[in-house]
Motif scaffolding. Structure first.
Motif, PDB file in Angstrom:
ATOM      1  N   GLU A  58       0.839  -1.201   0.000  1.00 41.29           N
ATOM      2  CA  GLU A  58       0.000   0.000   0.000  1.00 41.29           C
ATOM      3  C   GLU A  58       0.876   1.255   0.000  1.00 41.29           C
ATOM      4  OE1 GLU A  58      -3.283   2.617   0.161  1.00 41.29           O
ATOM      5  OE2 GLU A  58      -3.033   0.572  -0.547  1.00 41.29           O
ATOM      6  N   LEU A  59       1.943   1.247   0.790  1.00 43.11           N
ATOM      7  CA  LEU A  59       2.853   2.390   0.826  1.00 43.11           C
ATOM      8  C   LEU A  59       3.536   2.575  -0.532  1.00 43.11           C
ATOM      9  CD1 LEU A  59       4.484   1.890   4.357  1.00 43.11           C
ATOM     10  CD2 LEU A  59       2.602   3.415   3.729  1.00 43.11           C
ATOM     11  N   THR A  60       3.888   1.484  -1.167  1.00 42.44           N
ATOM     12  CA  THR A  60       4.511   1.536  -2.492  1.00 42.44           C
ATOM     13  C   THR A  60       3.540   2.134  -3.502  1.00 42.44           C
ATOM     14  OG1 THR A  60       5.901  -0.371  -1.949  1.00 42.44           O
ATOM     15  CG2 THR A  60       5.610   0.128  -4.285  1.00 42.44           C
TER      16      THR A  60
ATOM     17  N   THR B 293       9.610  14.691  -1.439  1.00 44.19           N
ATOM     18  CA  THR B 293      10.432  14.593  -0.226  1.00 44.19           C
ATOM     19  C   THR B 293       9.939  13.448   0.653  1.00 44.19           C
ATOM     20  OG1 THR B 293       9.009  16.062   1.065  1.00 44.19           O
ATOM     21  CG2 THR B 293      10.771  17.111  -0.246  1.00 44.19           C
ATOM     22  N   VAL B 294      10.788  13.044   1.578  1.00 47.47           N
ATOM     23  CA  VAL B 294      10.407  12.008   2.545  1.00 47.47           C
ATOM     24  C   VAL B 294       9.212  12.492   3.358  1.00 47.47           C
ATOM     25  CG1 VAL B 294      11.161  10.763   4.612  1.00 47.47           C
ATOM     26  CG2 VAL B 294      12.689  10.953   2.638  1.00 47.47           C
ATOM     27  N   ARG B 295       9.195  13.756   3.705  1.00 46.48           N
ATOM     28  CA  ARG B 295       8.073  14.319   4.461  1.00 46.48           C
ATOM     29  C   ARG B 295       6.772  14.206   3.648  1.00 46.48           C
ATOM     30  NH1 ARG B 295       9.213  19.727   7.141  1.00 46.48           N
ATOM     31  NH2 ARG B 295      10.004  18.279   8.679  1.00 46.48           N
ATOM     32  N   MET B 296       6.840  14.511   2.338  1.00 46.71           N
ATOM     33  CA  MET B 296       5.651  14.402   1.473  1.00 46.71           C
ATOM     34  C   MET B 296       5.178  12.945   1.402  1.00 46.71           C
ATOM     35  SD  MET B 296       6.982  16.936  -1.567  1.00 46.71           S
ATOM     36  CE  MET B 296       5.644  16.674  -2.706  1.00 46.71           C
ATOM     37  N   LEU B 297       6.130  12.024   1.264  1.00 47.90           N
ATOM     38  CA  LEU B 297       5.777  10.595   1.206  1.00 47.90           C
ATOM     39  C   LEU B 297       5.079  10.174   2.495  1.00 47.90           C
ATOM     40  CD1 LEU B 297       9.022   9.218  -0.422  1.00 47.90           C
ATOM     41  CD2 LEU B 297       6.715   8.948  -1.366  1.00 47.90           C
TER      42      LEU B 297
ATOM     43  N   HIS C  55      10.851   2.372   8.800  1.00 49.92           N
ATOM     44  CA  HIS C  55      10.552   1.031   9.302  1.00 49.92           C
ATOM     45  C   HIS C  55      10.270   0.112   8.107  1.00 49.92           C
ATOM     46  CE1 HIS C  55       8.826  -2.208  11.671  1.00 49.92           C
ATOM     47  NE2 HIS C  55       7.751  -2.148  10.913  1.00 49.92           N
ATOM     48  N   HIS C  56       9.739   0.682   7.029  1.00 46.50           N
ATOM     49  CA  HIS C  56       9.361  -0.087   5.842  1.00 46.50           C
ATOM     50  C   HIS C  56      10.399  -0.033   4.722  1.00 46.50           C
ATOM     51  CE1 HIS C  56       5.292  -0.634   7.435  1.00 46.50           C
ATOM     52  NE2 HIS C  56       5.340   0.635   7.797  1.00 46.50           N
ATOM     53  N   PHE C  57      11.115   1.075   4.627  1.00 42.95           N
ATOM     54  CA  PHE C  57      12.080   1.282   3.544  1.00 42.95           C
ATOM     55  C   PHE C  57      13.357   1.893   4.107  1.00 42.95           C
ATOM     56  CE2 PHE C  57       7.820   1.811   1.750  1.00 42.95           C
ATOM     57  CZ  PHE C  57       7.851   0.914   0.689  1.00 42.95           C
ATOM     58  N   LYS C  58      14.476   1.530   3.502  1.00 44.36           N
ATOM     59  CA  LYS C  58      15.765   2.054   3.934  1.00 44.36           C
ATOM     60  C   LYS C  58      15.870   3.549   3.614  1.00 44.36           C
ATOM     61  CE  LYS C  58      19.355   1.234   1.461  1.00 44.36           C
ATOM     62  NZ  LYS C  58      20.324   0.593   0.636  1.00 44.36           N
ATOM     63  N   ASP C  59      15.417   3.940   2.424  1.00 41.79           N
ATOM     64  CA  ASP C  59      15.507   5.337   2.003  1.00 41.79           C
ATOM     65  C   ASP C  59      14.581   5.562   0.796  1.00 41.79           C
ATOM     66  OD1 ASP C  59      16.885   4.120  -0.142  1.00 41.79           O
ATOM     67  OD2 ASP C  59      18.835   4.775   0.574  1.00 41.79           O
ATOM     68  N   LYS C  60      14.558   6.767   0.290  1.00 45.94           N
ATOM     69  CA  LYS C  60      13.685   7.112  -0.837  1.00 45.94           C
ATOM     70  C   LYS C  60      14.061   6.312  -2.084  1.00 45.94           C
ATOM     71  CE  LYS C  60      13.438  11.147  -3.312  1.00 45.94           C
ATOM     72  NZ  LYS C  60      13.223  12.565  -3.613  1.00 45.94           N
ATOM     73  N   GLN C  61      15.345   6.035  -2.243  1.00 51.25           N
ATOM     74  CA  GLN C  61      15.815   5.259  -3.384  1.00 51.25           C
ATOM     75  C   GLN C  61      15.211   3.845  -3.359  1.00 51.25           C
ATOM     76  OE1 GLN C  61      17.462   4.528  -6.812  1.00 51.25           O
ATOM     77  NE2 GLN C  61      17.795   6.534  -5.950  1.00 51.25           N
TER      78      GLN C  61
ATOM     79  N   ILE D 279      12.361   3.067  -2.054  1.00 56.46           N
ATOM     80  CA  ILE D 279      10.944   3.217  -2.388  1.00 56.46           C
ATOM     81  C   ILE D 279      10.782   3.250  -3.907  1.00 56.46           C
ATOM     82  CG2 ILE D 279       8.901   4.689  -2.211  1.00 56.46           C
ATOM     83  CD1 ILE D 279      10.077   5.699   0.498  1.00 56.46           C
ATOM     84  N   LEU D 280      11.638   4.028  -4.579  1.00 56.36           N
ATOM     85  CA  LEU D 280      11.595   4.093  -6.044  1.00 56.36           C
ATOM     86  C   LEU D 280      11.802   2.705  -6.647  1.00 56.36           C
ATOM     87  CD1 LEU D 280      11.505   5.677  -8.713  1.00 56.36           C
ATOM     88  CD2 LEU D 280      13.976   6.062  -8.439  1.00 56.36           C
ATOM     89  N   ALA D 281      12.793   1.990  -6.159  1.00 56.98           N
ATOM     90  CA  ALA D 281      13.074   0.648  -6.671  1.00 56.98           C
ATOM     91  C   ALA D 281      11.888  -0.289  -6.424  1.00 56.98           C
ATOM     92  CB  ALA D 281      14.345   0.090  -6.030  1.00 56.98           C
ATOM     93  N   ALA D 282      11.246  -0.167  -5.264  1.00 55.94           N
ATOM     94  CA  ALA D 282      10.083  -1.024  -4.955  1.00 55.94           C
ATOM     95  C   ALA D 282       8.926  -0.734  -5.906  1.00 55.94           C
ATOM     96  CB  ALA D 282       9.647  -0.815  -3.502  1.00 55.94           C
TER      97      ALA D 282
END
Length: 190
Positions: A12-14, A30-34, A47-53, A55-58
């Motif tokens: 769902e987050l993805t 931004t991380v704040r926007m996400l 807790h779900h993703f290491k970083d924004k990168q 998230i993009l890969a997911a």
């Protein structure tokens, strides 16, 4: 690296991240926007993703996995006739674009934002998908249904199909099947 995760919450987050990346672009998100879009605190995102990168890969990996699954199923349930297979792949591609639009728009327009490790990891999925197309195009070329250089034909077809995310209106008069049939009719040698 394996960014696919079967967690319902992570999926769902993805999905929400894909939507935001389409609206704002990867660089401007931004991380704040996400976190705000996802309804969580910025720190909870990690807790779900290491970083924004990641998230993009997911986002891209999930979309590509879905595209590959739909394409493989379409080919498996299709006759061996080269024209039928070409139509099936075009329909599968459009089905993927329209059922998982945000993930595919992100893959098309933000792939270059992937770091080298994620890009290398995801390249096997892109290559597997393109290999299905090459096989179908080779069969159509051999049957003389289409003409031209395989590389150029495959880029032309995929480019035309991918660009529909910019102009196609699903509520308009043409269905995705109509669109796929029309594209195949345009490229076939008469």
């Amino acid at each position: 690296m394996n960014v696919i995760n079967t967690s319902v919450r992570r999926k769902e987050l993805t999905r929400l991240a894909a939507q935001l990346f389409v609206q704002e672009g990867f660089d401007r998100t931004t991380v704040r926007m996400l976190a705000q879009e996802m309804g969580i605190k910025s720190g909870s995102l990690f807790h779900h993703f290491k970083d924004k990168q990641e998230i993009l890969a997911a986002v891209i990996e999930e979309g590509m996995q879905n595209a590959l699954t739909i394409a493989r199923q379409s080919i498996e349930h299709c006759s061996s006739d080269p024209e039928a297979r070409l139509r099936a792949m075009a329909r599968a591609h459009l089905e993927t674009l329209f059922t998982d639009r945000n993930a595919h728009v992100v893959a098309l327009f933000e792939w270059r934002r992937l770091d080298p490790v994620a890009s290398a990891h995801l390249s096997h999925l892109r290559d597997a998908y393109e290999a299905l197309w090459v096989q179908v195009i080779d069969d159509a070329l051999e049957a003389q249904l289409i003409r031209g250089d395989r590389f150029l034909v495959s880029r032309f077809i995929l480019g035309a199909l991918n660009w529909t995310v910019r102009w196609y209106d699903p509520s308009g008069p043409r269905t995705p099947d109509d669109l796929a049939d029309e594209l195949v009719a345009m490229i076939m040698a008469h």
